[in-house]
Structures are given as C-alpha cells and as structure tokens.
Design a protein around this motif. Structure first.
Motif, short mmCIF file in Angstrom:
data_model
loop_
_atom_site.label_atom_id
_atom_site.label_comp_id
_atom_site.label_asym_id
_atom_site.label_seq_id
_atom_site.Cartn_x
_atom_site.Cartn_y
_atom_site.Cartn_z
N ALA A 1 1.71 1.31 -7.48
CA ALA A 1 0.45 1.28 -7.61
C ALA A 1 0.27 2.29 -8.98
CB ALA A 1 -0.36 2.02 -6.48
N LEU B 1 -8.30 -1.06 -8.49
CA LEU B 1 -8.05 -1.68 -7.14
C LEU B 1 -9.23 -2.71 -6.80
CD1 LEU B 1 -6.36 -2.05 -4.39
CD2 LEU B 1 -7.86 -0.01 -3.68
N GLU C 1 -7.78 -4.60 -0.36
CA GLU C 1 -6.65 -4.46 0.42
C GLU C 1 -6.44 -5.69 1.38
OE1 GLU C 1 -6.28 -0.74 2.25
OE2 GLU C 1 -5.96 0.40 0.41
N LYS D 1 0.63 -1.19 0.02
CA LYS D 1 0.10 -0.02 -0.06
C LYS D 1 0.89 1.16 0.00
CE LYS D 1 -4.04 2.32 2.46
NZ LYS D 1 -4.82 2.19 3.31
N GLN E 1 -2.36 -4.05 -1.76
CA GLN E 1 -3.26 -3.78 -2.56
C GLN E 1 -3.28 -4.84 -3.70
OE1 GLN E 1 -2.26 0.35 -3.51
NE2 GLN E 1 -3.81 1.13 -1.93
N ARG E 2 -4.53 -5.08 -4.05
CA ARG E 2 -4.94 -6.09 -5.15
C ARG E 2 -5.49 -5.45 -6.18
NH1 ARG E 2 -8.14 -9.65 -4.28
NH2 ARG E 2 -7.07 -11.57 -5.37
N TYR E 3 -4.87 -5.36 -7.43
CA TYR E 3 -5.39 -4.69 -8.61
C TYR E 3 -5.68 -5.78 -9.92
CZ TYR E 3 -3.74 0.04 -6.80
OH TYR E 3 -3.49 0.82 -6.12
#
Length: 293
Positions: A95, A105, A108, A89, A117-119
């Motif tokens: 990011a 996104l 989290e 993060k 963070q997962r995108y």
C-alpha cells in the motif's frame, strides 16, 4: 528494466507486458512488474492494471516504489491515464509503494475472504491536451463513455435521415446502452477499441468475429465535434492492421444504404458494395460492403 511480452487465446486474459528489474552490479533479478493493458470485469474488481513483486531479500529498499513509477511511465505510453492498483489490506508495504506513486484509496472489497484495497492513480496533469492521441483496447470502466460516443455519432445520421426512437428503435443511436456494451465486452468478448484525445474518448469501433476467415466492423464512431480531423481514417486503418495481424482474410460492414456519402468514404478505402436488404423494422435499407485484407 527488461521486457517480456506474450499473449494467449484464453478470453479471461487480457493483453499484458511484464518487466523485470535487474540489479546489474550483482547480476540478479530483484523484482518484476506486470502491466495489463485494459481491465476486464475481474481485473476491475481485483487485480487492476499493475501487479508487482519483489525478491524477499530486496524488500524495504524502495524497489517496488521505483518499479511502479517506471510502470506508470509505460502506462502513459499505452494511453492508460487512470491506473488501478489493488493490494491486500494487511500488506502495508505494498500500500505504501502505491501511495508513494500517487495512489488514492477508493474502497475496500472482500474477495474470496480477503479484504482488498483498490487504489486509483491519476496520470493526467493540467496539460492533458499535450498528450499524444492513442488508439487502444477499451477498458471495462470506459463502457459508459464509449456508449456516449456511439450514440452521439449515430444520432447525427438519425437526424439527417429522419430516424427516431419510434420509427427505428433498433438503430444504433437509440439501441446502444451500457447493458449492451457490457454484454458484448464480458460475455461475447468482442474486441472493442477507443480513440483517446488527451484523456477523452472521441472515437470507437468494435469487431465481431464471424468465422476464422471473416470479421465484421461494428459501430465505427467519431464524436461530431471531432470529425474532419482524420480520426475516422485512423480508426479504420487501425482496424485493418489488427485484422491483418490476426490472419483473417475479409472485413465486412453494414451501413445505411441511403447514406451515399458514407458508402463512397468506405469505397475510397477499398470496400466493395455486395448487396442490400430491406427489413420491416428499419425505415431504411441495410447495405453490405466488404474488403479483402
């Protein structure tokens, strides 16, 4: 970018490709990007499909954004159309490079005390039907879609021969669920493959390693509406190639022995019928076939 590929026997690792970004004018490597060809349970939580790194002296120059863009083109070639990328993060630069390539996104998660963070990056356009068909390893997030393909394919066999959930609860059409496939994927580490038509899974098969010389083909399936288009044949030939590359000598399969049409289909690809067994819990006879590779 130049490519380096390697593989290992550790079941916690997945097939991957690593590319290096070279500044030819200065003859130095300025960064590297790694593509995992599918997601296991760990990578689905933390890691994702793509990981990248940039030489400290080259950061802030757009190198990561450009490398990720090139990596996404390779993902398309591999048939990975929904790409997961993960970053800490507090790594705002990382990011930004992900979002510059269309990352959205999802959530989290705290992983070993670090907020990650997962995108997701969607590579499918409105022209998905123009994408080439691809056979590749099933990814963890595709379990449910694969279950749907297996159940739909084997349900037509059940309907043809009068199998029901009451008289054949262990038959593939009724016994296959997401828990079973998750177990096979995460615990048994079975090789599992999908056939993608555009961004849709329309075919599937898996392999069960019996010993160092023999492997069993399981649950080769094609959606009913996609049959008679050569997909089953392509899946079977893909299986032959993968088994041969592994050095295994014999491929086995079990079928409904009363399904004469299916038996003849496998025989047309060199399989030989080796025997039959009648189990009390099935309203049909189990037939066994094998083929030298």
């Amino acid at each position: 970018m130049n490519n380096l590929e390697c593989s290992g026997d550790n079941q916690n690792y997945v097939e991957d490709s690593t590319f290096f970004c070279l500044d030819e004018d200065r003859d130095i490597v300025v960064g590297a990007v790694n593509i995992r060809h599918y997601l296991n349970e760990a990578l689905l939580i933390s890691g994702g499909h793509i990981g990248d790194g940039v030489r400290p002296s080259e950061r802030g120059k757009g190198v990561a954004t450009e490398m990720i863009g090139l990596a996404l083109e390779e993902c398309k070639r591999l048939g990975i159309y929904k790409v997961l990328m993960v970053c800490d993060k507090d790594n705002t630069a990382s990011a930004k490079s992900i979002m510059n390539n269309g990352g959205v996104l999802e959530n989290e998660l705290e992983v070993e005390g670090v907020i990650e963070q997962r995108y997701w990056i969607n590579l499918i356009s409105e022209e998905a039907e123009k994408l080439p068909d691809v056979i590749r390893h099933m990814s963890m997030e595709e379990v449910q879609e694969s279950v749907d393909v297996i159940r739909a394919a084997f349900k037509t066999v059940a309907d043809e021969f009068g199998f029901t959930e009451e008289n054949a609860p262990r038959f593939t059409a009724f016994a296959t669920d997401d828990r079973r496939l998750y177990y096979q994927f995460s615990v048994e580490h079975k090789p599992m493959y999908v056939y993608l038509k555009g961004d849709k899974i329309v075919g599937y098969y898996s392999l069960a390693i019996l010993n160092e010389d023999e492997v069993e083909l399981n649950n080769l399936a094609v959606l009913p509406e996609e049959r008679h288009r050569g997909i089953g044949q392509k899946l079977l030939k893909d299986c032959f190639e993968r088994v041969k590359a592994s050095g295994i000598k014999k491929l086995k399969i079990g079928i409904v022995d009363e399904n004469v049409r299916l038996r003849k289909w496998y025989e047309s690809f060199g399989f030989i019928h080796t025997g039959s067994v009648k189990f009390d819990f099935f309203p049909f006879t189990c037939g066994y076939m094998e083929r030298d590779i």
